[in-house]
Design an enzyme around this catalytic site. Sequence first.
Site, PDB file in Angstrom:
ATOM      1  N   GLY A   1       0.833  -0.984  -0.037  1.00 27.61           N
ATOM      2  CA  GLY A   1       0.010   0.112   0.137  1.00 27.61           C
ATOM      3  C   GLY A   1       0.914   1.302  -0.014  1.00 27.61           C
ATOM      4  O   GLY A   1       0.210   2.484   0.056  1.00 27.61           O
TER       5      GLY A   1
ATOM      6  N   SER B   1       3.469   1.800  -2.347  1.00 25.17           N
ATOM      7  CA  SER B   1       3.693   2.031  -3.785  1.00 25.17           C
ATOM      8  C   SER B   1       3.002   3.127  -4.474  1.00 25.17           C
ATOM      9  O   SER B   1       2.252   3.728  -3.957  1.00 25.17           O
ATOM     10  CB  SER B   1       3.505   0.714  -4.710  1.00 25.17           C
TER      11      SER B   1
ATOM     12  N   GLY C   1      -0.422   1.833  -4.769  1.00 28.55           N
ATOM     13  CA  GLY C   1      -0.961   1.431  -3.486  1.00 28.55           C
ATOM     14  C   GLY C   1      -1.345   2.771  -2.967  1.00 28.55           C
ATOM     15  O   GLY C   1      -2.335   2.813  -2.315  1.00 28.55           O
TER      16      GLY C   1
ATOM     17  N   LYS D   1       6.119   6.309   5.243  1.00 29.62           N
ATOM     18  CA  LYS D   1       5.180   6.751   4.237  1.00 29.62           C
ATOM     19  C   LYS D   1       3.893   6.692   4.814  1.00 29.62           C
ATOM     20  O   LYS D   1       3.089   7.469   4.352  1.00 29.62           O
ATOM     21  CB  LYS D   1       5.357   5.704   3.100  1.00 29.62           C
TER      22      LYS D   1
ATOM     23  N   SER E   1       1.035  -5.372  -5.453  1.00 33.91           N
ATOM     24  CA  SER E   1       2.556  -5.630  -5.558  1.00 33.91           C
ATOM     25  C   SER E   1       3.009  -5.961  -6.794  1.00 33.91           C
ATOM     26  O   SER E   1       2.348  -6.658  -7.580  1.00 33.91           O
ATOM     27  CB  SER E   1       2.844  -6.587  -4.165  1.00 33.91           C
TER      28      SER E   1
ATOM     29  N   LYS F   1       4.238 -10.562 -15.798  1.00 34.13           N
ATOM     30  CA  LYS F   1       2.855 -10.133 -15.448  1.00 34.13           C
ATOM     31  C   LYS F   1       1.906 -11.064 -15.932  1.00 34.13           C
ATOM     32  O   LYS F   1       0.956 -11.616 -15.371  1.00 34.13           O
ATOM     33  CB  LYS F   1       2.435  -8.863 -16.226  1.00 34.13           C
TER      34      LYS F   1
ATOM     35  N   PRO G   1      -3.851  -2.481 -16.221  1.00 33.86           N
ATOM     36  CA  PRO G   1      -3.395  -1.338 -16.631  1.00 33.86           C
ATOM     37  C   PRO G   1      -2.513  -0.814 -17.675  1.00 33.86           C
ATOM     38  O   PRO G   1      -1.195  -1.653 -17.429  1.00 33.86           O
ATOM     39  CB  PRO G   1      -3.384  -0.531 -15.476  1.00 33.86           C
TER      40      PRO G   1
ATOM     41  N   LEU H   1       0.543   1.719 -19.023  1.00 36.90           N
ATOM     42  CA  LEU H   1       1.660   2.535 -18.296  1.00 36.90           C
ATOM     43  C   LEU H   1       1.089   3.379 -17.334  1.00 36.90           C
ATOM     44  O   LEU H   1       0.449   4.408 -17.673  1.00 36.90           O
ATOM     45  CB  LEU H   1       2.833   3.157 -19.369  1.00 36.90           C
TER      46      LEU H   1
END
Length: 362
Positions: free
Chosen positions: A61, A63, A66, A92, A133, A219, A242, A244
Site C-alpha cells: 500500500g 507503492s 498503492g 510513508k 504488489s 505479468k 492497466p 503504463l
Amino acid sequence: MGVVRSWESRQAELESFCRRLVADTATIHRRKDLEPQPKNNLFGDYEEEEERNTLVCVTSGVSYLGLALVNKLLQKGYSVRITIENPEDIEKVREMKESRGGNGKLEVVMGKLSDVDSLLNAFEGCHGVFHTSAFTDPAGLSGYTKSMAEIEARVSENVMEACARTTTIKRCVFTSSLLACVWQQQNPDSQDSSITINHTSWTNESLCKEKKLWYALGKVRAEKAAWRIANERGLKLTTICPALITGPDFCRSNPTSTIAYLKGAQEMYCHGLIATVDVTKLAEAHASVFKAMNSTASGRYICFDKLIDNQTEAEILAKEIGMPKHKICGDCSSLHRFMKISNDKLNRLMSGPIRCYNQHYC
C-alpha cells in the site's frame, strides 16, 4: 540475541503505530434522510452504505499505485489495512495519515509476500484484498530480470492461497498489466490481419522469451497463476490490466516499473499499443470493480485513458520520463493500423462512454 532484540524493537514500534492509527477513527456522518435505492442500482447510495466500513487489505500500500488506491478507498469510507515488508515504510504511512481524507480507518501490518502464513495473519478479518504488489530488480538494466518473472508468479500464488484460506475474504482484485495482453504472435497465413486487444487477449509467453520481455512475461505468468488458484479454490477474483501508469511525478516515484514497462516500446508504438492511465483514474477503476463484484463484475478489465499514437504524444511522454523520444517511437513514422486496444468492458461497468482509438474499427 542482538538481532532478535533489534527485530522486536522494530515490531514494537510498528504495533504502537498501528494502535495509534486504529484509535484515530473519524466519525462517520450518515445522512438520515437518505432514501435507499434499489439493490439493482449498481452505483446507488444504498450499496454505498453497504460497502462503507468494509475492511479491505492492500498489498504494498506504500507503492505509487498503492498510495493512490488507499487514499481512494479511504475517501469512499472503507477501512483499509496496508501490508508492508520493511519497517522503514512506516514513514510513508505516517505521511499518508497526515494528508488523507474520507471517513475510513487506516492500519498497517507486516506481511511478507513470500510467506503464506504471514499473509494469512495480514488478511485476517478482511472482506477483500487488492493485490497491487509488483517486483522490480534495480540491478537489472531494464529494472526487471528473467528471475523476477518467476518470483512474481510465486508471490501471486501465495496471495491467492492466503485469500482462499481466509474465510472472511469474499473478493479479490488483482493488478496485472496491459502487457499481459498485448504481445501477440502474428500468423503470416491468416487472411484476417486485424487484431483487437481486449479483456480476452493473453500475451504469448514464447514471444516474451524470444524478445526478452521479462516484465511482460512476469505479468502474464502472475495473472495466470492467480486465475488458476482462484478457479481451483472457488475464490471470487477480478483482474485489472492497466497501461503504463502515469500521474504526478510518476517516473521519479515509480522509475523501475516505468522503464521495465517500456521494454519493446518501439514495436508497441508502431502497432499503436502504447497507452497510459492516470494513477487516480486507475485507483477509481479498482474501487469500482471491487464494489461491482457484489453483482455483475467478473473476469479481466483493461484500463487506459490515453493512447500514444503520434510523435507529439511520444515526445511528451519521453520528456516526462527523461529519455530520448526515439527510445519510444524509433524510426516509425506512422502506426500500423491493424491493431487496437479496447477498454469498453471497463467503461461499461463505470457507466462511461466507450472509447475507441481507431476509427476504422469504430
